[in-house]
Design a protein around this motif. Sequence first.
Motif, short mmCIF file in Angstrom:
data_model
loop_
_atom_site.label_atom_id
_atom_site.label_comp_id
_atom_site.label_asym_id
_atom_site.label_seq_id
_atom_site.Cartn_x
_atom_site.Cartn_y
_atom_site.Cartn_z
N SER A 355 0.81 -1.21 0.00
CA SER A 355 0.00 0.00 0.00
C SER A 355 0.85 1.27 0.00
O SER A 355 0.46 2.29 -0.58
CB SER A 355 -0.94 0.01 1.21
N ASN A 356 2.02 1.21 0.63
CA ASN A 356 2.85 2.42 0.65
C ASN A 356 3.47 2.73 -0.70
O ASN A 356 3.99 3.82 -0.91
CB ASN A 356 3.95 2.28 1.71
N GLU A 357 3.40 1.77 -1.63
CA GLU A 357 3.98 1.98 -2.96
C GLU A 357 3.05 2.77 -3.87
O GLU A 357 3.50 3.38 -4.84
CB GLU A 357 4.30 0.62 -3.61
N TYR A 358 1.76 2.75 -3.59
CA TYR A 358 0.83 3.40 -4.52
C TYR A 358 0.07 4.57 -3.90
O TYR A 358 -0.98 4.98 -4.39
CB TYR A 358 -0.15 2.38 -5.11
N LYS A 359 0.63 5.12 -2.84
CA LYS A 359 -0.02 6.29 -2.23
C LYS A 359 0.05 7.51 -3.13
O LYS A 359 -0.82 8.38 -3.10
CB LYS A 359 0.62 6.59 -0.88
N GLN A 360 1.11 7.60 -3.93
CA GLN A 360 1.25 8.73 -4.84
C GLN A 360 1.37 8.25 -6.28
O GLN A 360 1.71 7.10 -6.53
CB GLN A 360 2.48 9.57 -4.48
N LEU A 361 1.09 9.14 -7.20
CA LEU A 361 1.13 8.82 -8.62
C LEU A 361 2.57 8.66 -9.10
O LEU A 361 3.43 9.50 -8.81
CB LEU A 361 0.43 9.92 -9.42
N HIS A 362 2.84 7.58 -9.81
CA HIS A 362 4.15 7.36 -10.43
C HIS A 362 4.00 7.48 -11.94
O HIS A 362 3.02 7.00 -12.51
CB HIS A 362 4.68 5.96 -10.09
N ARG A 383 -4.06 0.04 -8.95
CA ARG A 383 -3.93 -0.42 -10.33
C ARG A 383 -3.01 0.50 -11.14
O ARG A 383 -2.29 0.05 -12.02
CB ARG A 383 -5.30 -0.49 -11.00
N ALA A 384 -3.04 1.77 -10.83
CA ALA A 384 -2.16 2.71 -11.52
C ALA A 384 -0.70 2.38 -11.24
O ALA A 384 0.15 2.42 -12.15
CB ALA A 384 -2.47 4.14 -11.10
#
Length: 473
Positions: A355-362, A383-384
């Motif tokens: 969850s900490n990997e997708y907190k912000q937009l990459h 999913r992003a």
Amino acid sequence: MTESSFYPISLDEIETKVARKNGRRNGWSSNGGYQFSLPLGQCLDNVKEIVNEFGERITRVDGDIPADLSVNDGDRFLFISYDQSALTHGLHRYPAKFFPELPRWLVKRYSNENDLVLDPFSGSGTTNIEALLLRRHSVGIDVDPFSRFLSKVKATPLDESELKSTQERLLRFMVNYQPSKVFESDIPCFPYRDNWFNREIILEVAYLKKTIEALDASNDVKDFFKICLSSIIRAVSNADDNCTRTVIRKKLNKRVYPSDALKRFAEVVLFNVPKMIEFSQRCLRNVAAIFPEDMDARSIRYEEENFDLAVTSPPYANAVDYPRTHQLESYWSGLANGSLTPLKKKHVGTESVSSNEYKQLHKIGIDDADIVISEIFEKDPRRAYIAFKYLDDMRKNLTEAYRVLKTGARYIIVVGNNRIRGELFENWKYIMELAKGVGFELETYFASEIIKYFIKVPREERINTDWILVLRK
């Protein structure tokens, strides 16, 4: 059959059933489907132009693809495959795999005998098998141990006399099955085992596994019969036979009966041994396919300028969960025994992210891709991130492939598109741009229409076209 047999299993009946099945399937080609050369000037009567339902002109090719088939940028082809179960290709089901004619054509077209071919996402080893039959050495890389095991078996020629004699002994042991010959120590322990399988089936599979391991035979021959056993595991489980995810669907009302594992195993052995014999007869003993362990498409531990060609079909973002698809087979093969999450995290295209990997937009740095990733992020940040990580992993693979390929060699990638949260994710276009950034030149690109689906997915998520990118170093 002896009087002590536990079930009334008749090998004669099974042999008759397999003979009928072979009779139905042996019409696929007059020469086994493997035509390694086409005389120049010969009429290509298996190639013709058609128009699809959208009014697009498509070149249809039935069966073997001529090495000198004309290809222009953006061309669309409909390849009709007849060899998906030929020789060892059909030893075991595997989702979303190559149809053999495509890598066979690409290997013939872009390499020479004794060249070294790489498939960094080898899956079930289709490219490696075709390279072997075309007298090219090859290396197949995959992070999944089940994939490596399956590919090794499919690409390892066996001695005919040893194979036949071992088959005879094995089937004799099978007919004399007794549940009392199975001990708890013979049965692997894995999550929800007794939900996945009925008790009678557990005992039968454990007996077959134990019998194979005790055979007086080479490890390669025993591995072949282990794959034969693995190939029936889904069918004799309580799981849906046709779903890429391993799930039990009560509404299917699936029925598995005592002796099903024994009978299905005998059928598979009788069906596949002749195919392995024919495959082995076609292989030169001084040409090899190897599948190194502990290697990754993103970290190819070979020297620079080493390979003459690379051909692959990578996974798609958010597509098939291979560890989950083959979890029952992996458990029974001893390749897994607990949580699959650590293995899932290693896969390119994995859904196992923190969850900490997708907190912000990459963002990946490709405008078209980043627009779609941003739109997915508005609906589903997880999913992003999965979409971004897929492209980031593919860039790492492209960088490694560029390094290990010889100057002038080609990396051929076969990939389709998919939808993520309703957004069209055009993998092939993004990979093409990533490849250019790494240093590859796009030599050509063309499409292969898909007309057969071997996995059940929602209609709107089906991938209808594969794109073939021919990249040159």
